[in-house]
Design an enzyme around this catalytic site. Structure first.
Site, PDB file in Angstrom:
ATOM      1  N   HIS A   1     -22.431 -89.227 -64.980  1.00 18.80           N
ATOM      2  CA  HIS A   1     -21.563 -89.913 -65.934  1.00 18.80           C
ATOM      3  C   HIS A   1     -20.969 -91.122 -65.235  1.00 18.80           C
ATOM      4  O   HIS A   1     -20.539 -91.040 -64.083  1.00 18.80           O
ATOM      5  CB  HIS A   1     -20.454 -88.980 -66.416  1.00 18.80           C
ATOM      6  CG  HIS A   1     -20.948 -87.957 -67.384  1.00 18.80           C
ATOM      7  ND1 HIS A   1     -20.450 -87.840 -68.650  1.00 18.80           N
ATOM      8  CD2 HIS A   1     -21.911 -87.019 -67.277  1.00 18.80           C
ATOM      9  CE1 HIS A   1     -21.074 -86.872 -69.281  1.00 18.80           C
ATOM     10  NE2 HIS A   1     -21.972 -86.351 -68.461  1.00 18.80           N
TER      11      HIS A   1
ATOM     12  N   GLU B   1     -17.259 -94.862 -67.962  1.00 23.39           N
ATOM     13  CA  GLU B   1     -16.364 -94.352 -69.007  1.00 23.39           C
ATOM     14  C   GLU B   1     -15.032 -95.082 -68.952  1.00 23.39           C
ATOM     15  O   GLU B   1     -14.339 -95.191 -69.951  1.00 23.39           O
ATOM     16  CB  GLU B   1     -16.139 -92.855 -68.819  1.00 23.39           C
ATOM     17  CG  GLU B   1     -17.407 -92.040 -68.987  1.00 23.39           C
ATOM     18  CD  GLU B   1     -17.185 -90.583 -68.650  1.00 23.39           C
ATOM     19  OE1 GLU B   1     -16.256 -89.980 -69.214  1.00 23.39           O
ATOM     20  OE2 GLU B   1     -17.941 -90.048 -67.818  1.00 23.39           O
TER      21      GLU B   1
ATOM     22  N   GLY C   1     -16.666 -85.239 -65.315  1.00 22.15           N
ATOM     23  CA  GLY C   1     -15.276 -84.847 -65.094  1.00 22.15           C
ATOM     24  C   GLY C   1     -14.334 -86.018 -65.275  1.00 22.15           C
ATOM     25  O   GLY C   1     -14.688 -87.032 -65.873  1.00 22.15           O
TER      26      GLY C   1
END
Length: 83
Positions: free
Chosen positions: A56, A59, A29
């Site tokens: 994740h 990023e 997200g």
């Protein structure tokens, strides 16, 4: 966070099925909203239930959160472009 716990329940119900309609659970997200720390208890429970985890991270430049995710040692890392 309560929704994350319900998501684990739902995912686990499908994970247990012989046809494996769910094979694991993931955190992804907007990396600028929320944090891994607030969802960690749900992921710890998913791990205890035997579900593979994908997270994740890296990023965006968030060293502290990235370190926490790396130390959690999920089965799969998503993106991780700034390691």
């Amino acid at each position: 966070v309560a929704l994350a716990e319900k998501t684990v329940d739902l995912a686990y119900a499908h994970f247990q099925k012989p046809e494996k309609t769910v094979v694991g659970i993931e955190l992804s997200g907007n990396p600028h909203k929320g944090s891994f720390a607030q969802f960690r208890p749900a992921f710890e429970r998913a791990r205890k239930l035997g579900m593979p985890i994908a997270l994740h991270c890296a990023e965006v430049d968030t060293d502290e959160e990235t370190s926490e995710i790396l130390e959690f040692f999920p089965e799969r890392y998503g993106h991780a472009v700034l390691l």
